[in-house]
Write an enzyme that holds these catalytic residues in place. Structure first.
Site, PDB file in Angstrom:
ATOM      1  N   GLY A  47     -18.783  83.405  30.561  1.00  0.00           N
ATOM      2  CA  GLY A  47     -19.296  82.854  29.316  1.00  0.00           C
ATOM      3  C   GLY A  47     -20.243  83.838  28.648  1.00  0.00           C
ATOM      4  O   GLY A  47     -20.804  84.728  29.298  1.00  0.00           O
ATOM      5  N   CYS A  48     -20.443  83.693  27.357  1.00  0.00           N
ATOM      6  CA  CYS A  48     -21.252  84.674  26.617  1.00  0.00           C
ATOM      7  C   CYS A  48     -22.717  84.636  27.039  1.00  0.00           C
ATOM      8  O   CYS A  48     -23.286  85.663  27.453  1.00  0.00           O
ATOM      9  CB  CYS A  48     -21.083  84.485  25.115  1.00  0.00           C
ATOM     10  SG  CYS A  48     -21.437  82.827  24.500  1.00  0.00           S
ATOM     11  N   HIS A  49     -23.378  83.477  26.951  1.00  0.00           N
ATOM     12  CA  HIS A  49     -24.774  83.388  27.376  1.00  0.00           C
ATOM     13  C   HIS A  49     -24.907  83.783  28.847  1.00  0.00           C
ATOM     14  O   HIS A  49     -25.826  84.501  29.236  1.00  0.00           O
ATOM     15  CB  HIS A  49     -25.304  81.966  27.202  1.00  0.00           C
ATOM     16  CG  HIS A  49     -25.334  81.472  25.795  1.00  0.00           C
ATOM     17  ND1 HIS A  49     -26.236  81.941  24.857  1.00  0.00           N
ATOM     18  CD2 HIS A  49     -24.583  80.533  25.169  1.00  0.00           C
ATOM     19  CE1 HIS A  49     -26.035  81.302  23.715  1.00  0.00           C
ATOM     20  NE2 HIS A  49     -25.043  80.452  23.872  1.00  0.00           N
TER      21      HIS A  49
END
Length: 306
Positions: A114-116
């Site tokens: 995931g990005c975060h």
């Protein structure tokens, strides 16, 4: 020639994967017509006749698509949250360790981070691994992202004429502390306690900055030790690099690129670990293509924009 099928290719992540593959002479795309795109039989055929299948789908649909793949030679790369903590799936952040890279290189099931989570894990994993940070540390993470991370509907909201005035201001969300990236942040870093996590979406298209705050008594060493640990961990990396902390840190500085910068700011008593990158690059589509490259024995940066 690598035959590639992007299931969910009309979404933001799928489109960006397509852009990265478009100019490559070593890739042949399997593309379904608009009428066949949602036909289960057509999707099943495409998923089993390709060499690499990118799943750019909601979680439930990604699980369904993964279950359709019966051809054991197909490399499945899932960009959803569905399989990031599941046994049998390689976690697609090769820079974390030799074991992570090897799992991507030899596995047929790869979960794209995931990005975060990518920013948090890039900062915390090396410190836990080298013993500077305890697994039971109580951490606080703040993350600012561009609105493209919300997909087509959020992009449309932000770019609509006469949009809601609330969109002019940065907006905190996932205030219940149940953000979908938390499980992978905890598991991959080997933490005992989930961090307090505050994501913020702001009025710029792409890019993000993830910050983890540390008090001196949380660290088994000095600020210089933390800096050296991150610098050494990523010294040989093609796509993640250590950088000096600037006076002003713009979250969108690496928009359009597939690399990540990490740095340490603050002082001896209160340190700030910061990762910045494109949420659609190293935070999504770029990371997915990097994983495909590794899985097929190619230069990991092929088709990417470091």
């Amino acid at each position: 020639m690598i035959r590639v099928f992007v299931d969910g290719g009309s979404g933001t992540t799928g489109l960006r994967i397509g852009e990265r593959l478009a100019a490559r002479a070593d890739v042949e795309r399997i593309v379904l017509s608009e009428e066949r795109r949602k036909d289960p039989a057509a999707r099943r055929e495409a998923l089993n006749s390709c060499d690499a299948a990118f799943l750019c789908l909601p979680d439930a649909a990604a699980r369904e698509a993964a279950a359709m793949v019966e051809n054991k030679d197909v490399v499945v790369l899932d960009a959803s949250t569905a399989h990031r903590t599941q046994p049998g799936w390689a976690y697609g952040f090769a820079e974390l360790s030799g074991a992570h890279r090897q799992a991507i290189a030899t596995g047929k099931r790869i979960a794209v981070p995931g990005c975060h989570a990518s920013g948090f894990i890039a900062l915390v994993y090396p410190l836990v691994a080298c013993g500077l940070l305890a697994k039971d540390a109580h951490l606080v993470c703040h993350s600012v992202t561009g609105y493209s991370g919300g997909g087509k509907s959020m992009i449309a909201d932000y770019e609509a004429p006469g949009r809601d005035a609330a969109l002019d201001s940065p907006r905190q969300y996932a205030l219940s502390q149940s953000h979908k990236h938390l499980p992978e942040m905890v598991k991959v870093c080997g933490l005992d306690v989930p961090p307090v996590f505050t994501p913020v979406v702001a009025d710029f298209y792409a890019g993000m900055a993830v910050t983890v705050a540390l008090f001196r008594d949380q660290v088994r060493g000095a600020k210089a030790d933390v800096e050296e640990a991150l610098r050494a961990h990523y010294a040989a990396s093609r796509l993640v690099r250590y950088a000096d902390a600037p006076d002003y840190l713009a979250a969108n500085a690496l928009a359009g690129r597939d690399s990540m910068e990490v740095c340490v700011a603050g002082n001896e008593e209160r340190m700030l670990l910061i990762a910045r990158f494109d949420n659609l690059g190293k935070g999504a589509s770029g990371a997915a293509v990097q994983c495909m490259n590794i899985a097929f024995g190619l230069d990991e940066a092929t088709g990417l924009h470091p």
